[in-house]
Design an enzyme around this catalytic site. Structure first.
Site, PDB file in Angstrom:
ATOM      1  N   TYR A  87      33.031  34.849  48.910  1.00 48.26           N
ATOM      2  CA  TYR A  87      34.231  35.255  49.534  1.00 48.26           C
ATOM      3  C   TYR A  87      34.514  34.366  50.922  1.00 48.26           C
ATOM      4  CZ  TYR A  87      34.654  39.685  46.874  1.00 48.26           C
ATOM      5  OH  TYR A  87      34.835  40.415  45.943  1.00 48.26           O
ATOM      6  N   ASP A 120      45.007  39.373  49.103  1.00 50.61           N
ATOM      7  CA  ASP A 120      45.449  38.364  50.073  1.00 50.61           C
ATOM      8  C   ASP A 120      46.669  39.042  50.980  1.00 50.61           C
ATOM      9  OD1 ASP A 120      47.269  36.774  47.378  1.00 50.61           O
ATOM     10  OD2 ASP A 120      48.146  37.588  49.182  1.00 50.61           O
ATOM     11  N   HIS A 135      43.490  47.254  45.787  1.00 49.56           N
ATOM     12  CA  HIS A 135      42.087  46.578  45.655  1.00 49.56           C
ATOM     13  C   HIS A 135      41.722  46.201  47.067  1.00 49.56           C
ATOM     14  CE1 HIS A 135      42.578  46.292  41.078  1.00 49.56           C
ATOM     15  NE2 HIS A 135      42.276  47.370  41.292  1.00 49.56           N
ATOM     16  N   CYS A 164      26.925  46.300  60.567  1.00 46.50           N
ATOM     17  CA  CYS A 164      27.864  47.112  61.240  1.00 46.50           C
ATOM     18  C   CYS A 164      27.511  47.374  62.612  1.00 46.50           C
ATOM     19  CB  CYS A 164      27.801  48.293  60.301  1.00 46.50           C
ATOM     20  SG  CYS A 164      28.965  49.780  60.839  1.00 46.50           S
ATOM     21  N   GLY A 204      53.136  38.707  37.605  1.00 45.29           N
ATOM     22  CA  GLY A 204      51.838  37.824  37.288  1.00 45.29           C
ATOM     23  C   GLY A 204      50.764  38.591  37.388  1.00 45.29           C
ATOM     24  N   SER A 206      47.726  40.012  34.440  1.00 50.42           N
ATOM     25  CA  SER A 206      47.301  40.038  33.131  1.00 50.42           C
ATOM     26  C   SER A 206      47.119  41.972  32.554  1.00 50.42           C
ATOM     27  CB  SER A 206      45.829  39.621  32.847  1.00 50.42           C
ATOM     28  OG  SER A 206      44.971  40.137  33.667  1.00 50.42           O
TER      29      SER A 206
END
Ligand code: BV8
Length: 262
Positions: A87, A120, A135, A164, A204, A206
């Site tokens: 990530y 993003d 998501h 946390c 864009g 699938s």
């Protein structure tokens, strides 16, 4: 369910008459719609240099890694360092990316509700306000124990291995991993946006990850017109009303704002 909608395929050469006609047809459909929703996947951000998930040729994220291993709670439990480094790499790449003409065009249409699978922030950087990230967001971290702690992170200096501050559980990217539930409030808003729209602009994707991909079927079941923009003729919606094959950057711009002057 097959219906008698004639399906129009238009191919990538945006100077060709058939693509120009398809763009004009897409604009006619949008201009006659009351409610428009966009539904996007990694292909929307591909021209910004953000790797897609499945396109191996572009060095897609999954080409090097097994998604079910890295984008999953099990993968995080098995090897948190590897997952967090993956990530961190993606976050640094996103920091260097910029919105492309498709992001900017969508952001300019405040009347369109944007449902995205993308984690993003390129639509937001382009100025979009009404974005539903089904998501989650890679520019945020949250408590892995779900205590409610959530914070924005610096994409240029992504944190790794933080705990946390509220409950000392590990922090992890604010994205939805495979096997995790989608954020209920966002999901319900996305379902509503796709159930109520007259047109769904599918950009864009699938369409292989569920339940998100089911939103296309939901819109179709409510008789929405389906317009697909994808570099592949086979992706993103088998019986779309209109399928424009080509890069989202230019096509989405021309569809939602009108053909560029140049
Ligand atoms: C859930 C965030 C249930 C993370 C993502 C086993 C165990 C558990 C669940 C499952 C299982 N088997 C199946 C499932 C269901 C699973 C699923 O669907 N799996 C798939 C692989 C079959 N789904 C889930 O796990 C979901 N949760 O089911 O929970 C539950 C219920 C109760 C209680 C607990 C749990 C959660 C799924 C979310 C996963 N997270 N992302 C991260 O980013 O790291 S998924 C991730 O992959 C994306 O968000 C996106 O959704 C997907 C990638 O798809 P695309 O965006 O479409 O990208 P892709 O590369 O595939 O395609 C790009 C497209 O663009 C192509 O068509 C290409 O042609 C086109 N393109 C390329 N360039 C361009 C272009 N088009 C235009 N212009 C260009 N320039």
């Amino acid at each position: 369910m097959t219906d008698d909608r004639d399906r129009t395929d238009a191919h990538a050469d945006t100077t060709s008459d058939d693509v120009r006609d398809a763009i004009d047809e897409a604009r006619r459909i949008l201009n006659s719609a009351q409610r428009i929703t966009s539904f996007s996947g990694a292909g929307l951000s591909a021209e910004s240099g953000v790797p897609t998930f499945r396109d191996k040729a572009s060095g897609g994220l999954w080409a090097k890694y097994d998604p079910m291993q890295l984008a999953s709670a099990d993968g995080f439990a098995d090897n948190p360092e590897l997952v967090l480094e993956w990530y961190a790499m993606r976050r640094r790449a996103l920091a260097a990316a910029a919105p492309n003409p498709a992001h900017r065009a969508l952001a300019a249409r405040a009347d369109i509700t944007h449902v995205t699978q993308n984690v993003d922030d390129l639509l937001e950087r382009a100025g979009a306000k009404n974005v539903l990230h089904v998501h989650g967001r890679i520019d945020r971290d949250r408590c892995h124990r779900n205590c409610g702690y959530d914070t924005r992170i610096d994409l240029n200096n992504p944190p790794v291995g933080q705990t946390c501050p509220q409950c000392s559980a590990p922090l992890r990217p604010g994205v939805v991993w495979f096997g995790e539930m989608l954020p209920l409030d966002v999901w319900e808003a996305a379902e509503h946006a796709c159930a109520m729209c007259d047109v769904l602009l599918v950009i864009g994707t699938s369409g292989v990850v569920y339940p998100a991909a089911g939103l296309i079927d939901l819109a179709r079941s409510r008789s929405a017109r389906i317009i697909v923009v994808n570099t592949q003729a086979a992706d993103g919606g088998t019986d779309a009303d209109l399928h424009l094959v080509g890069p989202a950057g230019r096509l989405v711009h021309d569809i939602v704002l009108g053909p560029s002057a140049d």
